[in-house]
Scaffold this active site. Structure first.
Site, PDB file in Angstrom:
ATOM      1  N   ILE A  51       0.872  -1.170   0.000  1.00  0.00           N
ATOM      2  CA  ILE A  51       0.000   0.000   0.000  1.00  0.00           C
ATOM      3  C   ILE A  51       0.909   1.220   0.000  1.00  0.00           C
ATOM      4  O   ILE A  51       1.617   1.464   0.971  1.00  0.00           O
ATOM      5  CB  ILE A  51      -0.931   0.010   1.232  1.00  0.00           C
ATOM      6  CG1 ILE A  51      -1.744  -1.284   1.289  1.00  0.00           C
ATOM      7  CG2 ILE A  51      -1.829   1.251   1.207  1.00  0.00           C
ATOM      8  CD1 ILE A  51      -2.447  -1.525   2.609  1.00  0.00           C
ATOM      9  N   GLU A  63       4.570  -7.949   2.760  1.00  0.00           N
ATOM     10  CA  GLU A  63       5.028  -8.895   3.778  1.00  0.00           C
ATOM     11  C   GLU A  63       4.694  -8.407   5.191  1.00  0.00           C
ATOM     12  O   GLU A  63       4.231  -9.162   6.042  1.00  0.00           O
ATOM     13  CB  GLU A  63       6.545  -9.109   3.680  1.00  0.00           C
ATOM     14  CG  GLU A  63       7.005  -9.633   2.344  1.00  0.00           C
ATOM     15  CD  GLU A  63       7.403  -8.540   1.355  1.00  0.00           C
ATOM     16  OE1 GLU A  63       6.614  -7.581   1.145  1.00  0.00           O
ATOM     17  OE2 GLU A  63       8.500  -8.638   0.791  1.00  0.00           O
TER      18      GLU A  63
END
Length: 158
Positions: A51, A63
């Site tokens: 994002i 992750e």
């Protein structure tokens, strides 16, 4: 690369979960959509996507999204992570993600995938040898961190 034993969990399911998460990425600045899927020792899957933000430092990698979702749900034991992007090269976690993953699971199997679903496998410790640790880290009571603040069993040298 190291040779990790094949897991009981289907690797394809892990990769497909990461691929589905990638479709939700918000990456208008870099143009690189990344997805991740984190498998817990209990067999639960947590997914995440990158994002981005106009203030680049406020962006977050797939992750860490997956890991933070898992940790915020009380998970602390992890088995495998798949990371995939929309490129023919293998997608390896960045340095920040490697450090955060090392905090929780240095022996975590990381499946670094490309857009075709091919992958390479390495542990977090293999990707980040000599990860940063606070002095006295080995004395942290990790069980206590599940229900409250971390307690140090010995004074930390400063």
């Amino acid at each position: 690369m190291i040779d990790l034993p094949m897991m009981q969990f289907p690797v394809e399911k892990l990769i497909n979960t990461a691929r589905a998460a990638r479709e939700k990425a918000y990456a208008p600045y870099s143009g690189f959509s990344v997805g991740a899927a984190l498998l817990t020792q209990a067999g639960r899957l947590y997914s995440g996507c990158n994002i981005e933000n106009a203030s680049y430092g406020l962006s977050i990698c797939a992750e860490r999204v997956a890991l933070f979702k898992a940790v915020s749900n009380g998970e602390r034991e992890f088995a495998a992570l798949a990371v995939i992007w929309d490129d023919r090269e293998y997608c390896a976690p960045c340095g920040a993600c490697r450090q955060v993953l090392a905090e929780f699971a240095p022996d975590l199997a990381v499946y670094m995938c490309n857009d075709r679903g091919d992958y390479r496998v390495q542990t977090v410790a293999g990707l980040l040898p000599e990860a940063f640790q606070l002095k006295g880290e080995e004395t942290v009571d990790r069980e206590a961190s599940r229900s409250g603040p971390v307690r140090v069993t010995e004074p930390v040298e400063r």
